[in-house]
Design a protein around this motif. Structure first.
Motif, mmCIF file in Angstrom:
data_model
loop_
_atom_site.group_PDB
_atom_site.id
_atom_site.type_symbol
_atom_site.label_atom_id
_atom_site.label_comp_id
_atom_site.label_asym_id
_atom_site.label_seq_id
_atom_site.Cartn_x
_atom_site.Cartn_y
_atom_site.Cartn_z
ATOM 1 N N GLU A 1 -39.261 -11.237 -7.112
ATOM 2 C CA GLU A 1 -38.132 -10.310 -7.062
ATOM 3 C C GLU A 1 -38.366 -9.219 -6.018
ATOM 4 O OE1 GLU A 1 -37.401 -8.851 -11.032
ATOM 5 O OE2 GLU A 1 -37.125 -10.888 -11.798
ATOM 6 N N TYR A 2 -39.597 -8.693 -5.983
ATOM 7 C CA TYR A 2 -39.919 -7.672 -4.982
ATOM 8 C C TYR A 2 -39.814 -8.243 -3.570
ATOM 9 C CZ TYR A 2 -41.626 -3.970 -8.131
ATOM 10 O OH TYR A 2 -41.731 -2.967 -9.057
ATOM 11 N N LEU A 3 -40.323 -9.452 -3.360
ATOM 12 C CA LEU A 3 -40.246 -10.066 -2.033
ATOM 13 C C LEU A 3 -38.798 -10.194 -1.587
ATOM 14 C CD1 LEU A 3 -42.983 -12.819 -2.388
ATOM 15 C CD2 LEU A 3 -43.039 -10.867 -0.818
ATOM 16 N N GLU A 4 -37.936 -10.615 -2.499
ATOM 17 C CA GLU A 4 -36.521 -10.758 -2.169
ATOM 18 C C GLU A 4 -35.892 -9.396 -1.888
ATOM 19 O OE1 GLU A 4 -32.415 -12.252 -4.263
ATOM 20 O OE2 GLU A 4 -34.278 -13.291 -4.792
ATOM 21 N N GLU A 5 -36.159 -8.420 -2.754
ATOM 22 C CA GLU A 5 -35.591 -7.081 -2.575
ATOM 23 C C GLU A 5 -36.012 -6.462 -1.250
ATOM 24 O OE1 GLU A 5 -35.629 -2.655 -4.701
ATOM 25 O OE2 GLU A 5 -36.537 -4.348 -5.756
ATOM 26 N N LEU A 6 -37.245 -6.727 -0.842
ATOM 27 C CA LEU A 6 -37.781 -6.124 0.378
ATOM 28 C C LEU A 6 -37.568 -6.989 1.615
ATOM 29 C CD1 LEU A 6 -41.098 -4.761 -1.138
ATOM 30 C CD2 LEU A 6 -39.061 -3.451 -0.509
ATOM 31 N N SER A 7 -36.884 -8.109 1.441
ATOM 32 C CA SER A 7 -36.624 -9.038 2.550
ATOM 33 C C SER A 7 -37.915 -9.462 3.231
ATOM 34 C CB SER A 7 -35.673 -8.406 3.577
ATOM 35 O OG SER A 7 -34.471 -8.017 2.977
ATOM 36 N N LEU A 8 -38.909 -9.809 2.409
ATOM 37 C CA LEU A 8 -40.196 -10.275 2.912
ATOM 38 C C LEU A 8 -40.410 -11.725 2.530
ATOM 39 C CD1 LEU A 8 -42.498 -7.249 2.000
ATOM 40 C CD2 LEU A 8 -41.634 -7.845 4.265
ATOM 41 N N ASP A 9 -41.199 -12.405 3.332
ATOM 42 C CA ASP A 9 -41.549 -13.800 3.107
ATOM 43 C C ASP A 9 -43.033 -13.844 2.759
ATOM 44 O OD1 ASP A 9 -42.778 -16.354 4.083
ATOM 45 O OD2 ASP A 9 -40.657 -16.849 4.334
ATOM 46 N N ASN A 10 -43.379 -14.446 1.635
ATOM 47 C CA ASN A 10 -44.760 -14.472 1.145
ATOM 48 C C ASN A 10 -45.730 -15.030 2.184
ATOM 49 O OD1 ASN A 10 -46.622 -13.829 -0.794
ATOM 50 N ND2 ASN A 10 -46.263 -15.652 -2.035
ATOM 51 N N GLU A 11 -45.297 -16.014 2.964
ATOM 52 C CA GLU A 11 -46.184 -16.641 3.942
ATOM 53 C C GLU A 11 -46.480 -15.726 5.129
ATOM 54 O OE1 GLU A 11 -43.463 -18.555 2.595
ATOM 55 O OE2 GLU A 11 -44.958 -19.290 1.176
ATOM 56 N N SER A 12 -45.592 -14.794 5.414
ATOM 57 C CA SER A 12 -45.778 -13.947 6.590
ATOM 58 C C SER A 12 -46.480 -12.623 6.274
ATOM 59 C CB SER A 12 -44.424 -13.655 7.243
ATOM 60 O OG SER A 12 -43.620 -12.895 6.362
ATOM 61 N N ILE A 13 -46.916 -12.466 5.038
ATOM 62 C CA ILE A 13 -47.552 -11.208 4.638
ATOM 63 C C ILE A 13 -49.063 -11.307 4.775
ATOM 64 C CG2 ILE A 13 -47.951 -9.622 2.718
ATOM 65 C CD1 ILE A 13 -45.201 -10.397 1.680
ATOM 66 N N GLU A 14 -49.607 -10.401 5.557
ATOM 67 C CA GLU A 14 -51.059 -10.323 5.703
ATOM 68 C C GLU A 14 -51.642 -9.815 4.383
ATOM 69 O OE1 GLU A 14 -54.369 -7.698 8.155
ATOM 70 O OE2 GLU A 14 -52.238 -7.418 8.570
ATOM 71 N N GLU A 15 -52.680 -10.465 3.901
ATOM 72 C CA GLU A 15 -53.312 -10.062 2.655
ATOM 73 C C GLU A 15 -54.195 -8.840 2.888
ATOM 74 O OE1 GLU A 15 -56.224 -12.002 -0.651
ATOM 75 O OE2 GLU A 15 -54.707 -13.307 0.267
ATOM 76 N N LEU A 16 -53.974 -7.805 2.080
ATOM 77 C CA LEU A 16 -54.715 -6.557 2.202
ATOM 78 C C LEU A 16 -55.404 -6.222 0.884
ATOM 79 C CD1 LEU A 16 -51.913 -4.390 3.900
ATOM 80 C CD2 LEU A 16 -53.810 -5.527 5.055
ATOM 81 N N THR A 17 -56.550 -5.602 0.978
ATOM 82 C CA THR A 17 -57.232 -5.095 -0.214
ATOM 83 C C THR A 17 -56.617 -3.751 -0.577
ATOM 84 O OG1 THR A 17 -58.851 -3.866 1.076
ATOM 85 C CG2 THR A 17 -59.410 -6.171 0.516
ATOM 86 N N LEU A 18 -57.012 -3.218 -1.724
ATOM 87 C CA LEU A 18 -56.567 -1.884 -2.123
ATOM 88 C C LEU A 18 -56.924 -0.879 -1.033
ATOM 89 C CD1 LEU A 18 -55.637 0.398 -4.035
ATOM 90 C CD2 LEU A 18 -57.851 0.235 -5.161
ATOM 91 N N GLU A 19 -58.156 -0.977 -0.545
ATOM 92 C CA GLU A 19 -58.628 -0.048 0.490
ATOM 93 C C GLU A 19 -57.774 -0.135 1.758
ATOM 94 O OE1 GLU A 19 -61.156 2.158 0.126
ATOM 95 O OE2 GLU A 19 -61.445 1.480 -1.929
ATOM 96 N N SER A 20 -57.565 -1.357 2.244
ATOM 97 C CA SER A 20 -56.830 -1.502 3.501
ATOM 98 C C SER A 20 -55.341 -1.199 3.328
ATOM 99 C CB SER A 20 -57.051 -2.884 4.116
ATOM 100 O OG SER A 20 -56.711 -3.906 3.218
#
Length: 145
Positions: free
Chosen positions: A38-57
């Motif tokens: 739901e968040y991905l859709e609301e934010l117009s983001l694609d799960n595959e194009s999101i760089e994975e970040l840690t809490l710190e980064s």
């Protein structure tokens, strides 16, 4: 409610923080997966194009963000932590660490806690004029952020 105000970098950091918070108890439930979608859709983001970040980064990505953006992200994450009806010790530690990294004051954190208490009380009670009550809650949220 306010996530559309975030820029793309903030949206990506937020999604990573939701994912990290959802996994802090080492269980990623189907309900949490649905929420992520739901968040991905609301934010117009694609799960595959999101760089994975840690809490710190993710927190570092938000360093130059406005206080309002940081408050929006923290507010939403606080709601995520409460969504399953339980507030796990690991979730509290996660939120405390994030608040420190985002320079969110103890007073602001308490304001958010009070807001969610008010929401719970509003939904637990029965009232005739629910629309005006919801309007009041939205106004209060806007004032907090």
């Amino acid at each position: 409610m306010f996530l559309k105000e975030l820029n793309k970098k903030e949206r990506i950091a937020f999604i990573n923080l939701v994912h990290a918070l959802s996994n802090v108890d080492e269980v990623f439930s189907s309900h949490e997966k649905e929420l992520m979608d739901e968040y991905l859709e609301e934010l117009s983001l694609d799960n595959e194009s999101i760089e994975e970040l840690t809490l710190e980064s993710a927190a570092k990505e938000l360093t130059d963000s406005s206080d309002r953006a940081k408050n929006i992200i923290y507010f939403e994450l606080f709601g995520v932590a409460l969504i399953d009806g339980e507030f796990d010790k690991k979730e509290i530690e996660f939120l405390n660490t994030l608040a420190s990294k985002l320079n969110i004051s103890l007073k602001k954190q308490q304001d958010f806690i009070n807001y969610f208490k008010t929401v719970k009380e509003a939904y637990d009670g029965t009232f005739v004029n629910y629309e005006s009550k919801l309007d009041e809650l939205e106004k209060l949220a806007r004032e907090l952020i």
